[in-house]
Design a protein around this motif. Structure first.
Motif, PDB file in Angstrom:
ATOM      1  N   SER A  50       0.705  -1.095  -0.173  1.00  0.00           N
ATOM      2  CA  SER A  50      -0.074  -0.189   0.093  1.00  0.00           C
ATOM      3  C   SER A  50       0.861   1.145  -0.032  1.00  0.00           C
ATOM      4  N   ILE A  51       0.467   2.161  -0.950  1.00  0.00           N
ATOM      5  CA  ILE A  51       1.480   3.294  -1.041  1.00  0.00           C
ATOM      6  C   ILE A  51       0.752   4.272  -0.156  1.00  0.00           C
ATOM      7  N   PRO A  52       1.505   4.845   0.694  1.00  0.00           N
ATOM      8  CA  PRO A  52       0.861   6.058   1.845  1.00  0.00           C
ATOM      9  C   PRO A  52       0.547   7.252   1.080  1.00  0.00           C
ATOM     10  N   ALA A  53      -0.481   7.913   1.728  1.00  0.00           N
ATOM     11  CA  ALA A  53      -0.981   9.151   1.144  1.00  0.00           C
ATOM     12  C   ALA A  53       0.113  10.191   1.280  1.00  0.00           C
ATOM     13  N   SER A  54       1.189   9.724   2.005  1.00  0.00           N
ATOM     14  CA  SER A  54       2.308  10.872   2.089  1.00  0.00           C
ATOM     15  C   SER A  54       3.358  10.903   0.964  1.00  0.00           C
ATOM     16  N   MET A  55       3.027   9.858  -0.026  1.00  0.00           N
ATOM     17  CA  MET A  55       4.042   9.890  -1.247  1.00  0.00           C
ATOM     18  C   MET A  55       3.049   9.905  -2.344  1.00  0.00           C
ATOM     19  N   PRO A  56       2.498  11.244  -2.623  1.00  0.00           N
ATOM     20  CA  PRO A  56       1.611  11.436  -3.677  1.00  0.00           C
ATOM     21  C   PRO A  56       2.181  11.412  -5.225  1.00  0.00           C
ATOM     22  N   ASP A  57       3.676  11.131  -5.157  1.00  0.00           N
ATOM     23  CA  ASP A  57       4.132  11.192  -6.539  1.00  0.00           C
ATOM     24  C   ASP A  57       4.729   9.627  -6.889  1.00  0.00           C
ATOM     25  N   VAL A  58       4.098   8.744  -5.900  1.00  0.00           N
ATOM     26  CA  VAL A  58       4.603   7.455  -6.103  1.00  0.00           C
ATOM     27  C   VAL A  58       3.380   6.675  -6.617  1.00  0.00           C
ATOM     28  N   LYS A  59       3.253   5.939  -7.751  1.00  0.00           N
ATOM     29  CA  LYS A  59       1.998   5.208  -8.299  1.00  0.00           C
ATOM     30  C   LYS A  59       2.430   3.853  -8.661  1.00  0.00           C
ATOM     31  N   PRO A  60       1.490   3.033  -8.749  1.00  0.00           N
ATOM     32  CA  PRO A  60       1.881   1.632  -9.156  1.00  0.00           C
ATOM     33  C   PRO A  60       2.539   1.605 -10.612  1.00  0.00           C
ATOM     34  N   ALA A  61       3.588   0.784 -10.805  1.00  0.00           N
ATOM     35  CA  ALA A  61       4.372   0.735 -11.835  1.00  0.00           C
ATOM     36  C   ALA A  61       3.523  -0.386 -12.720  1.00  0.00           C
ATOM     37  N   ALA A  62       4.158  -0.348 -14.046  1.00  0.00           N
ATOM     38  CA  ALA A  62       3.739  -1.459 -15.145  1.00  0.00           C
ATOM     39  C   ALA A  62       4.433  -2.666 -14.833  1.00  0.00           C
ATOM     40  N   GLU A  63       3.641  -3.843 -14.886  1.00  0.00           N
ATOM     41  CA  GLU A  63       4.239  -5.088 -14.505  1.00  0.00           C
ATOM     42  C   GLU A  63       5.134  -5.558 -15.626  1.00  0.00           C
ATOM     43  N   ASP A  64       6.130  -6.236 -15.119  1.00  0.00           N
ATOM     44  CA  ASP A  64       6.993  -6.798 -16.400  1.00  0.00           C
ATOM     45  C   ASP A  64       7.593  -8.175 -15.825  1.00  0.00           C
ATOM     46  N   GLN A  65       8.662  -8.615 -16.557  1.00  0.00           N
ATOM     47  CA  GLN A  65       9.183 -10.081 -16.116  1.00  0.00           C
ATOM     48  C   GLN A  65       9.792 -10.025 -14.767  1.00  0.00           C
ATOM     49  N   SER A  66      10.137  -8.726 -14.226  1.00  0.00           N
ATOM     50  CA  SER A  66      11.134  -8.475 -13.179  1.00  0.00           C
ATOM     51  C   SER A  66      10.315  -7.782 -11.975  1.00  0.00           C
ATOM     52  N   ARG A  67       9.207  -7.389 -12.328  1.00  0.00           N
ATOM     53  CA  ARG A  67       8.257  -6.626 -11.385  1.00  0.00           C
ATOM     54  C   ARG A  67       7.040  -7.289 -11.181  1.00  0.00           C
ATOM     55  N   ALA A  68       6.443  -7.533  -9.955  1.00  0.00           N
ATOM     56  CA  ALA A  68       5.025  -7.860 -10.033  1.00  0.00           C
ATOM     57  C   ALA A  68       4.119  -6.590  -9.566  1.00  0.00           C
ATOM     58  N   SER A  69       2.764  -6.794  -9.622  1.00  0.00           N
ATOM     59  CA  SER A  69       1.989  -5.912  -9.367  1.00  0.00           C
ATOM     60  C   SER A  69       1.809  -5.786  -7.757  1.00  0.00           C
ATOM     61  N   LEU A  70       1.145  -4.743  -7.247  1.00  0.00           N
ATOM     62  CA  LEU A  70       1.070  -4.598  -5.939  1.00  0.00           C
ATOM     63  C   LEU A  70       0.129  -5.594  -5.183  1.00  0.00           C
ATOM     64  N   THR A  71      -0.478  -6.358  -5.732  1.00  0.00           N
ATOM     65  CA  THR A  71      -1.298  -7.549  -5.076  1.00  0.00           C
ATOM     66  C   THR A  71      -0.802  -8.855  -5.862  1.00  0.00           C
ATOM     67  N   GLU A  72      -0.393  -9.749  -5.058  1.00  0.00           N
ATOM     68  CA  GLU A  72       0.215 -10.855  -5.569  1.00  0.00           C
ATOM     69  C   GLU A  72      -0.191 -12.150  -4.768  1.00  0.00           C
ATOM     70  N   PHE A  73       0.131 -13.272  -5.234  1.00  0.00           N
ATOM     71  CA  PHE A  73      -0.359 -14.559  -4.419  1.00  0.00           C
ATOM     72  C   PHE A  73       1.097 -15.421  -4.456  1.00  0.00           C
ATOM     73  N   VAL A  74       1.360 -15.978  -3.165  1.00  0.00           N
ATOM     74  CA  VAL A  74       2.671 -16.653  -2.804  1.00  0.00           C
ATOM     75  C   VAL A  74       2.266 -17.986  -2.236  1.00  0.00           C
ATOM     76  N   ASP A  75       3.314 -18.890  -2.338  1.00  0.00           N
ATOM     77  CA  ASP A  75       2.930 -20.190  -1.545  1.00  0.00           C
ATOM     78  C   ASP A  75       4.292 -20.377  -0.932  1.00  0.00           C
ATOM     79  N   VAL A  76       4.353 -20.258   0.575  1.00  0.00           N
ATOM     80  CA  VAL A  76       5.806 -20.333   1.300  1.00  0.00           C
ATOM     81  C   VAL A  76       5.588 -21.783   2.153  1.00  0.00           C
ATOM     82  N   GLY A  77       4.577 -22.879   1.519  1.00  0.00           N
ATOM     83  CA  GLY A  77       4.211 -24.041   2.404  1.00  0.00           C
ATOM     84  C   GLY A  77       5.753 -24.762   2.325  1.00  0.00           C
ATOM     85  N   GLY A  78       5.861 -25.686   3.246  1.00  0.00           N
ATOM     86  CA  GLY A  78       6.815 -26.709   3.406  1.00  0.00           C
ATOM     87  C   GLY A  78       8.303 -25.839   3.473  1.00  0.00           C
TER      88      GLY A  78
END
Length: 780
Positions: A87-115
């Motif tokens: 979550s980008i805090p309101a105190s950073m108005p110049d920061v926005k979500p970036a485009a997704e590519d091979q090296s960067r995920a979006s700001l909502t992702e799903f992971v599996d750390v089981g085992g």
């Protein structure tokens, strides 16, 4: 698009700190560490809140350090699979979500750390300086709540078409969701800044085999839209499978257009709305109401699940097993702007367009889900603006506890008056078949309810109000309740009930020793104690039993309305009256004579109920055993040997008992009902003879069937048995002659046949009449 979900995560953390049961998870120390890095280009960005949420709703959080890294320890959580949100805090108005590519995920992702598996997740932010991008994820909404949970599987193979703003024409571009359920549109697909598009989703080609329950494709549906945070819920319209989106200026990135699918299992839901006009129907322009608590329970009241309505008032319970369910709505904790709204009237129109719950209970009627009926989306609830209302109950308080019971009926037809603060009558109604009454749409003010005790319905005409009951508020003397005030903070009063109790029914009197055998309880004759007395229902069966007290008194109280017989078993008489006989019945004044039948020991049926609550004149006289015989003389009109309805007793007929030599031994007369008793007889064999000359004129010519037309017998009494009270005699009529109608001779001079027959009958009648007259002469 910037997503401001910090407040929601902080609230979640506060709830966790309070130990809310829904967020308590079983610790899983096999989960590996989770590292999240937020970068802008290649540079880490500090101060970004990162939250990992497990399938139960429990979460851990951290804030990225100067290098953009946050390490989250998940061992206190459960499930292995997590949803990770930055979550980008309101105190950073110049920061926005970036485009997704091979090296960067979006700001909502799903992971599996089981085992014990360690995962490092890199998320990207920017400053509106990259390409425009539109996309995100399709998933299978296992719990049907419209929100993406960590353990809910992605849905690959969904076709996503990029269309013009109006949704018409040929697609501008098309993507198919990948193994993670992702899709993306960018400049390469023709996406332009400052433009409007429609995304159309089609799950017709997906493989449902790996999904929970492997539901058939034809059974899939889009989940409930807009159920939560924009980045986590589903945006697709369930009817069209599409959503309209707007792309901002260059560098705009929107990774929030998700699509959830449900299917394969039973579902119940639909909508809570504001019934502004209070007509019970979902009219155009009436809004849905968010944050209303909804509870699903089995038909027996066992809780199943809970949720709350989404931003547009919708809710859903899915993946339910077959069974019968009820939906209950929590109207005690409504949003502030709807704080004192009430459930609108029930079932005012077509299911799905009206309100389903009972306003009194807040719950719907049970609905059955079966293999052939997998969903019910008619469980809507309308909340109406408040109106002042008084509604309560008039009931029969059968058990006298002052509270209405499940088996205690309401009383219909009771007049109810509503009086204002100054005592003037405002309105009037009567209770319905269930005993309920109501006064609706009342102005704010003070009111009292008065029940018209002088004009109660016939079935409750002598009932009286229950005294001293917190549930029954009416004054027994006036029938009026205390005043209640309706208005802000109290729109409805349902406590102005009245319990009515029936006066106790009583049946009884006295068993006494009739020593002088006159059938009257004289002042010097004492009561017989310890005599068993039974109360039988007139329709059959024993209602109660008791024994007489020291004074011979007995009483049955509190018995239901109905007809009853009092019976005494001679064989069970105690000493000193063992072996006594019943004295002759109905010998005089009803309060002093005996009422029981000599043979059966039962009094005639008596009825108690409204208008006649006390029947305390059923006396039972006992006299020392002597020889006696008797019973009944009646007119047996149809000659069937049984006294039927309409066949009267022969009253006032002289009765003579003769011995073997024809000498009179005792005499009496039949009573008004045709009964008779010949008492205090010597041992011997007798005949009972009746002087039928005293019969009423319409019964002249009736006689005793067979043998002597005036006598019955022989009958033997003493020493065993002492009595025969079964000498029951029906008087029958001689069979009438059947005379055909007179016919004229066809020869023209013949004498009519009818006149010949008439002469024969007249001659026979004359002979019979002369013989009867001679027999009736004195000394004949």
């Amino acid at each position: 698009m910037t997503r401001h979900v910090l407040a929601a995560f902080v609230c979640a953390a506060v709830v966790l700190g309070m130990g809310t049961p829904l967020l308590v998870a079983t610790a899983d120390d096999t989960d590996g560490p989770l590292t999240v890095r937020v970068v802008r280009g290649e540079t880490g960005v500090g101060g970004i809140l990162v939250v990992a949420t497990d399938p139960s709703g429990a979460s851990v959080s951290g804030v990225t350090g100067p290098d953009g890294t946050a390490r989250l320890t998940t061992t206190a959580l459960s499930g292995g699979k997590y949803r990770v949100d930055a979550s980008i805090p309101a105190s950073m108005p110049d920061v926005k979500p970036a485009a997704e590519d091979q090296s960067r995920a979006s700001l909502t992702e799903f992971v599996d750390v089981g085992g014990g598996k360690a995962v490092t997740l890199t998320m990207g932010v920017g400053g509106m300086d990259g390409p425009v991008q539109l996309g995100d994820r399709t998933w299978f909404d296992t719990d049907g709540d419209g929100v993406q949970d960590g353990d809910e599987p992605p849905l690959p193979g969904v076709r996503v078409q990029l269309l013009g703003c109006d949704g018409g024409g040929a697609p501008l571009a098309e993507e198919t969701t990948d193994s993670a359920g992702r899709y993306l549109f960018g400049p390469a697909e023709g996406l332009q800044p400052n433009s409007c598009y429609t995304l159309r989703f089609d799950f017709g080609g997906v493989n449902t085999g790996p999904l929970p329950g492997s539901p058939p494709v034809e059974g899939l549906k889009w989940t409930v839209p807009h159920a939560g945070d924009q980045s986590l819920d589903s945006d697709v319209d369930p009817e069209s499978g599409s959503v309209r989106v707007a792309i901002g200026p260059p560098g705009s990135v929107d990774h929030t257009v998700d699509a959830g699918v449900v299917g394969g299992l039973n579902r119940i839901g639909d909508l809570v709305w504001a019934d502004v006009n209070r007509n019970g129907l979902q009219d155009q322009g009436e809004p849905g109401i968010a944050d209303v608590g909804v509870r699903l329970q089995k038909a027996d009241g066992t809780p199943v699940a809970g949720t709350s309505t989404g931003p547009h008032g919708q809710y859903q319970f899915s993946h339910l097993p077959d069974g019968s369910y009820q939906v209950c709505f929590d109207t005690a904790k409504l949003p502030p702007q709807y704080g004192d709204y009430q459930l609108t009237r029930q079932r005012a129109g077509a299911p799905g367009q009206d309100s389903a719950p009972d306003p009194a209970t807040g719950c719907t009627a049970p609905t059955e889900l079966t293999p052939s009926r997998t969903q019910d989306f008619t469980m809507d609830a309308g909340l109406a603006p408040p109106v002042n209302r008084i509604a309560a109950l008039v009931w029969q308080d059968v058990d006298g506890d002052g509270a209405p019971g499940a088996l205690e009926p309401g009383i219909a037809g009771v007049p109810v008056k509503l009086r204002g603060a100054d005592g003037t009558q405002v309105a009037m109604t009567t209770t319905g078949q269930d005993g309920k009454y109501s006064f609706d749409d009342l102005p704010s003010g003070s009111f009292a309810v008065c029940f018209d005790l002088a004009n109660l319905p016939q079935a409750a005409a002598d009932f009286t109000p229950v005294e001293g009951s917190p549930v029954s508020g009416a004054d027994p003397a006036t029938g009026c309740t205390p005043q209640v005030t309706l208005g802000l903070g109290k729109r409805e009063d349902t406590a102005l009930n009245m319990g009515l109790a029936a006066p106790a029914n009583r049946i009884g009197d006295r068993v006494w020793a009739d020593t002088n055998r006159n059938g009257i309880a004289d002042a010097t004759e004492s009561g017989s104690s310890g005599v068993p007395v039974k109360l039988l229902r007139a329709g059959g069966g024993e209602e109660a039993s008791t024994t007489t007290g020291a004074d011979g008194r007995f009483r049955f109280t509190g018995i239901p309305d109905g007809a009853y017989q009092v019976c005494v078993d001679r064989a069970a008489l105690p000493a000193p009256v063992a072996g006594y006989q019943f004295t002759k019945p109905r010998a005089g004044e009803s309060t002093k004579d005996s009422d029981v039948d000599l043979a059966s020991g039962c009094a005639p049926p008596v009825a108690v109920g409204v208008g006649h609550r006390d029947e305390s004149t059923i006396g039972v006289g006992l006299s020392p055993a002597r020889n006696r015989l008797g019973d009944l003389l009646w007119v047996d009109r149809n000659g069937n040997g049984t006294q039927d309805a309409g066949e009267p007793g022969a009253a006032g007929v002289p009765v003579t008992l003769t011995d073997d030599g024809g000498r009179p031994v005792a005499t009496t007369r039949t009573a008004a009902d045709g009964s008779y008793l010949l008492d205090d007889l010597p041992d011997g064999s007798y005949r009972v003879c009746f002087d039928l000359a005293g019969l009423a004129p319409e019964f002249r010519g009736f006689h005793i069937a067979g043998g002597d037309p005036g006598c019955a017998g022989p009958v033997t009494v003493g020493p065993k048995p002492r009595e025969d009270l079964s000498v029951r005699i029906g008087l029958v009529s001689a069979s009438p002659a059947v005379v055909p109608a007179a016919q004229e001779s066809t020869s023209g001079g013949g004498f009519p046949v009818g006149w010949v027959l008439f002469g024969v009958v007249a001659a026979i009648g004359a002979v019979v009449g002369v013989r009867w007259w001679k027999a009736a002469e004195p000394g004949a």
